[in-house]
Design a protein around this motif. Structure first.
Motif, PDB file in Angstrom:
ATOM      1  N   ASN A 249       0.816  -1.212   0.000  1.00 10.77           N
ATOM      2  CA  ASN A 249       0.000   0.000   0.000  1.00 10.77           C
ATOM      3  C   ASN A 249       0.853   1.268   0.000  1.00 10.77           C
ATOM      4  OD1 ASN A 249      -2.916   0.020  -0.103  1.00 10.77           O
ATOM      5  ND2 ASN A 249      -2.869  -1.316   1.696  1.00 10.77           N
ATOM      6  N   GLY A 250       0.240   2.356  -0.482  1.00  7.30           N
ATOM      7  CA  GLY A 250       0.762   3.696  -0.308  1.00  7.30           C
ATOM      8  C   GLY A 250       2.020   4.090  -1.046  1.00  7.30           C
ATOM      9  N   PRO A 251       2.300   3.571  -2.271  1.00  8.35           N
ATOM     10  CA  PRO A 251       3.506   4.028  -2.950  1.00  8.35           C
ATOM     11  C   PRO A 251       3.410   5.496  -3.354  1.00  8.35           C
ATOM     12  CG  PRO A 251       2.133   2.742  -4.450  1.00  8.35           C
ATOM     13  CD  PRO A 251       1.516   2.627  -3.089  1.00  8.35           C
ATOM     14  N   CYS A 252       4.467   6.261  -3.129  1.00  9.27           N
ATOM     15  CA  CYS A 252       4.521   7.670  -3.540  1.00  9.27           C
ATOM     16  C   CYS A 252       5.957   8.154  -3.385  1.00  9.27           C
ATOM     17  CB  CYS A 252       3.550   8.536  -2.736  1.00  9.27           C
ATOM     18  SG  CYS A 252       3.707   8.430  -0.944  1.00  9.27           S
ATOM     19  N   TRP A 253       6.256   9.312  -3.979  1.00  7.94           N
ATOM     20  CA  TRP A 253       7.626   9.814  -4.030  1.00  7.94           C
ATOM     21  C   TRP A 253       7.730  11.226  -3.482  1.00  7.94           C
ATOM     22  CZ3 TRP A 253       5.318   6.623  -7.399  1.00  7.94           C
ATOM     23  CH2 TRP A 253       6.006   5.463  -7.783  1.00  7.94           C
ATOM     24  N   ALA A 254       8.874  11.527  -2.881  1.00  5.60           N
ATOM     25  CA  ALA A 254       9.162  12.891  -2.465  1.00  5.60           C
ATOM     26  C   ALA A 254       9.280  13.778  -3.700  1.00  5.60           C
ATOM     27  CB  ALA A 254      10.462  12.930  -1.665  1.00  5.60           C
ATOM     28  N   PRO A 255       9.051  15.079  -3.565  1.00  5.72           N
ATOM     29  CA  PRO A 255       9.108  15.971  -4.733  1.00  5.72           C
ATOM     30  C   PRO A 255      10.439  15.949  -5.468  1.00  5.72           C
ATOM     31  CG  PRO A 255       8.016  17.071  -2.908  1.00  5.72           C
ATOM     32  CD  PRO A 255       8.571  15.786  -2.367  1.00  5.72           C
ATOM     33  N   ASP A 256      11.537  15.649  -4.778  1.00  7.30           N
ATOM     34  CA  ASP A 256      12.842  15.618  -5.441  1.00  7.30           C
ATOM     35  C   ASP A 256      13.162  14.253  -6.052  1.00  7.30           C
ATOM     36  OD1 ASP A 256      13.445  14.029  -3.261  1.00  7.30           O
ATOM     37  OD2 ASP A 256      14.962  15.374  -2.419  1.00  7.30           O
ATOM     38  N   ASP A 257      12.228  13.297  -5.950  1.00 11.48           N
ATOM     39  CA  ASP A 257      12.354  11.959  -6.535  1.00 11.48           C
ATOM     40  C   ASP A 257      13.446  11.109  -5.889  1.00 11.48           C
ATOM     41  OD1 ASP A 257      10.302  12.314  -8.478  1.00 11.48           O
ATOM     42  OD2 ASP A 257      11.710  13.380  -9.773  1.00 11.48           O
ATOM     43  N   GLN A 258      14.041  11.567  -4.809  1.00  6.50           N
ATOM     44  CA  GLN A 258      15.139  10.817  -4.205  1.00  6.50           C
ATOM     45  C   GLN A 258      14.686   9.850  -3.113  1.00  6.50           C
ATOM     46  OE1 GLN A 258      18.521  13.231  -3.101  1.00  6.50           O
ATOM     47  NE2 GLN A 258      18.273  14.573  -4.869  1.00  6.50           N
ATOM     48  N   THR A 259      13.420   9.972  -2.694  1.00  3.81           N
ATOM     49  CA  THR A 259      12.884   9.085  -1.660  1.00  3.81           C
ATOM     50  C   THR A 259      11.559   8.499  -2.120  1.00  3.81           C
ATOM     51  OG1 THR A 259      13.884  10.466   0.058  1.00  3.81           O
ATOM     52  CG2 THR A 259      12.236   8.870   0.768  1.00  3.81           C
ATOM     53  N   PHE A 260      11.431   7.190  -1.962  1.00  4.98           N
ATOM     54  CA  PHE A 260      10.208   6.466  -2.283  1.00  4.98           C
ATOM     55  C   PHE A 260       9.586   6.003  -0.968  1.00  4.98           C
ATOM     56  CE2 PHE A 260       8.458   2.087  -3.200  1.00  4.98           C
ATOM     57  CZ  PHE A 260       7.309   2.512  -3.844  1.00  4.98           C
ATOM     58  N   PHE A 261       8.284   6.232  -0.822  1.00  4.09           N
ATOM     59  CA  PHE A 261       7.557   5.818   0.379  1.00  4.09           C
ATOM     60  C   PHE A 261       6.631   4.654   0.031  1.00  4.09           C
ATOM     61  CE2 PHE A 261       8.374  10.391   0.755  1.00  4.09           C
ATOM     62  CZ  PHE A 261       9.097  10.418   1.937  1.00  4.09           C
ATOM     63  N   PHE A 262       6.514   3.715   0.945  1.00  5.99           N
ATOM     64  CA  PHE A 262       5.720   2.508   0.701  1.00  5.99           C
ATOM     65  C   PHE A 262       5.374   1.874   2.044  1.00  5.99           C
ATOM     66  CE2 PHE A 262       5.705  -2.158  -0.143  1.00  5.99           C
ATOM     67  CZ  PHE A 262       4.634  -2.209  -1.028  1.00  5.99           C
ATOM     68  N   ALA A 263       4.242   1.177   2.101  1.00  8.06           N
ATOM     69  CA  ALA A 263       3.829   0.557   3.361  1.00  8.06           C
ATOM     70  C   ALA A 263       3.347  -0.872   3.149  1.00  8.06           C
ATOM     71  CB  ALA A 263       2.714   1.369   4.021  1.00  8.06           C
ATOM     72  N   ASP A 264       3.702  -1.724   4.071  1.00  3.34           N
ATOM     73  CA  ASP A 264       3.011  -2.991   4.261  1.00  3.34           C
ATOM     74  C   ASP A 264       1.994  -2.692   5.354  1.00  3.34           C
ATOM     75  OD1 ASP A 264       2.067  -5.470   5.049  1.00  3.34           O
ATOM     76  OD2 ASP A 264       4.021  -6.447   4.969  1.00  3.34           O
ATOM     77  N   SER A 265       0.707  -2.725   4.999  1.00  2.66           N
ATOM     78  CA  SER A 265      -0.329  -2.255   5.931  1.00  2.66           C
ATOM     79  C   SER A 265      -0.219  -2.872   7.319  1.00  2.66           C
ATOM     80  CB  SER A 265      -1.719  -2.530   5.348  1.00  2.66           C
ATOM     81  OG  SER A 265      -1.976  -1.676   4.262  1.00  2.66           O
ATOM     82  N   TRP A 266       0.190  -4.126   7.385  1.00  3.71           N
ATOM     83  CA  TRP A 266       0.189  -4.800   8.677  1.00  3.71           C
ATOM     84  C   TRP A 266       1.546  -4.767   9.368  1.00  3.71           C
ATOM     85  CZ3 TRP A 266      -4.368  -4.528  10.142  1.00  3.71           C
ATOM     86  CH2 TRP A 266      -5.427  -4.697   9.245  1.00  3.71           C
ATOM     87  N   ALA A 267       2.488  -3.987   8.842  1.00  2.46           N
ATOM     88  CA  ALA A 267       3.763  -3.798   9.528  1.00  2.46           C
ATOM     89  C   ALA A 267       3.672  -2.683  10.564  1.00  2.46           C
ATOM     90  CB  ALA A 267       4.869  -3.479   8.517  1.00  2.46           C
ATOM     91  N   GLY A 268       2.594  -1.864  10.470  1.00  2.48           N
ATOM     92  CA  GLY A 268       2.423  -0.776  11.429  1.00  2.48           C
ATOM     93  C   GLY A 268       3.319   0.413  11.186  1.00  2.48           C
ATOM     94  N   GLU A 269       3.933   0.475   9.975  1.00 10.28           N
ATOM     95  CA  GLU A 269       4.832   1.583   9.680  1.00 10.28           C
ATOM     96  C   GLU A 269       4.908   1.830   8.176  1.00 10.28           C
ATOM     97  OE1 GLU A 269       8.289   0.041  11.632  1.00 10.28           O
ATOM     98  OE2 GLU A 269       9.055  -0.913   9.812  1.00 10.28           O
ATOM     99  N   ILE A 270       5.297   3.056   7.819  1.00  8.40           N
ATOM    100  CA  ILE A 270       5.583   3.419   6.442  1.00  8.40           C
ATOM    101  C   ILE A 270       7.087   3.377   6.264  1.00  8.40           C
ATOM    102  CG2 ILE A 270       5.437   5.242   4.690  1.00  8.40           C
ATOM    103  CD1 ILE A 270       2.947   6.280   6.162  1.00  8.40           C
ATOM    104  N   TRP A 271       7.545   2.807   5.154  1.00  6.64           N
ATOM    105  CA  TRP A 271       8.968   2.717   4.888  1.00  6.64           C
ATOM    106  C   TRP A 271       9.409   3.801   3.910  1.00  6.64           C
ATOM    107  CZ3 TRP A 271       7.692  -2.949   3.454  1.00  6.64           C
ATOM    108  CH2 TRP A 271       7.518  -3.708   4.619  1.00  6.64           C
ATOM    109  N   ALA A 272      10.660   4.168   3.987  1.00  2.00           N
ATOM    110  CA  ALA A 272      11.301   5.050   3.010  1.00  2.00           C
ATOM    111  C   ALA A 272      12.449   4.279   2.372  1.00  2.00           C
ATOM    112  CB  ALA A 272      11.830   6.316   3.682  1.00  2.00           C
ATOM    113  N   TYR A 273      12.628   4.476   1.076  1.00  2.84           N
ATOM    114  CA  TYR A 273      13.735   3.886   0.324  1.00  2.84           C
ATOM    115  C   TYR A 273      14.505   5.015  -0.362  1.00  2.84           C
ATOM    116  CZ  TYR A 273      10.882  -0.489   0.256  1.00  2.84           C
ATOM    117  OH  TYR A 273      10.113  -1.583   0.560  1.00  2.84           O
ATOM    118  N   ASP A 274      15.785   4.826  -0.554  1.00  7.75           N
ATOM    119  CA  ASP A 274      16.520   5.690  -1.463  1.00  7.75           C
ATOM    120  C   ASP A 274      16.077   5.319  -2.875  1.00  7.75           C
ATOM    121  OD1 ASP A 274      17.931   6.794   0.656  1.00  7.75           O
ATOM    122  OD2 ASP A 274      19.577   5.364   0.476  1.00  7.75           O
TER     123      ASP A 274
END
Length: 310
Positions: A147-172
């Motif tokens: 769930n929840g894929p999206c990117w920071a405005p500068d495209d350097q960070t990707f956000f994503f969530a596993d709904s049942w992990a209880g957290e949103i992750w950030a990736y380079d």
């Protein structure tokens, strides 16, 4: 701030709002009702298309005349004029306990989407990237509900969530290659009683907006992962968010009418509605279209990831 109902078509599982700047139209889906909807900013000029299986997300094609749709049995192309559905590739053949779920397009024209475990109990899901040349790569794995894929405005960070992990992750994120590496925790639910992370979007200031499904809250997270504000919605089963409207200052929120997990209590009459939240003083970012050409889809192939960095 004002919250109003834009449409009340009672989707079983309303999801995936997508505002297209070029058409000035909002798309959203009924995941389990197997429908794609399109409407004007005020909910008028409603159109609907039926797809053959559960749908997790969609991305408009480059010409805007169709969409790449993530269905239960793989990636397909939907032609808006004819309603025809053409299969492209199934990344998880024979895995009946999974279906494809949430996805969005990066500013390099890639469709990044994930899969989910249908009982939402096993970590059988993966995160995929479909590039404009129709190459499909695995970016991450071991996911219960993507769930929840999206990117920071500068495209350097990707956000994503596993709904049942209880957290949103950030990736380079490398916008040139589409690589997503160095996964880490970006934000977490304030408490275990706050539902689960569902759909997300990023505003023009780089803040992440996320729907707390089963708790009826929309949270805005600052770039450092702290909660900036929380909006209380009229229903508990809010599923996803997207900025739209002529000035990109309307936050559209989808919800579900019939939860697939029956252990959660029901909602009032407004369940399943598409909501518009105005007066937030914030604007969104235009969403890109998928960069591939539909006529080349027959070349689609699955490419394993070079690295999955945790």
């Amino acid at each position: 701030m004002d919250i109003r109902i834009v449409l009340d078509v009672k989707p079983v599982l309303g999801e995936g709002p997508l505002w297209d700047v070029g058409q000035q139209r909002l798309y959203f889906i009924d995941s389990l009702g197997k429908r794609v909807f399109r409407c004007a900013a005020d909910g008028g000029e409603l159109r609907a298309w039926t797809v053959p299986s559960a749908i997790g997300s969609l991305a408009l094609t480059r010409d805007g005349e169709g969409a790449v749709v993530a269905l239960a049995d793989g990636i397909h192309i939907l032609d808006f004029a004819s309603g025809e559905i053409v299969a492209v590739i199934d990344p998880e053949p024979g895995l009946e306990s999974n279906r494809l779920n949430d996805g969005k397009v990066d500013r390099g024209g890639r469709f990044v989407f994930g899969s989910m475990n249908l009982p939402e109990t096993e970590s059988s899901g993966r995160l995929y990237s479909l590039d404009p040349a129709w190459r499909l790569r695995v970016l991450d794995e071991g996911i219960v509900c993507s769930n929840g894929p999206c990117w920071a405005p500068d495209d350097q960070t990707f956000f994503f969530a596993d709904s049942w992990a209880g957290e949103i992750w950030a990736y380079d994120y490398d916008i040139q290659t589409g690589d997503a590496t160095n996964r880490r925790r970006f934000a977490a639910l304030p408490s275990a009683e706050m539902g689960a992370h569902d759909g997300s979007t990023v505003d023009s200031e780089g803040f992440v907006w996320n729907a707390f499904v089963y708790e009826g809250k929309i949270a805005r997270f600052a770039p450092d992962g702290t909660i900036d504000r929380i909006i209380e919605m009229p229903v508990r089963k809010t599923t996803s968010v997207m900025f739209g409207g002529a000035d990109l200052d309307v936050l559209y929120v989808t919800s579900m009418a019939e939860p697939p997990l029956p252990r959660y209590p029901g909602d009032p009459a407004a369940r399943g509605s598409l909501f518009a939240v105005t007066g937030l003083g914030v604007t969104g970012i235009p969403e890109p279209r998928f960069g591939g050409v539909a006529s080349d889809a027959h070349t689609a192939r699955l490419v394993q990831p070079r690295t999955i960095s945790r």
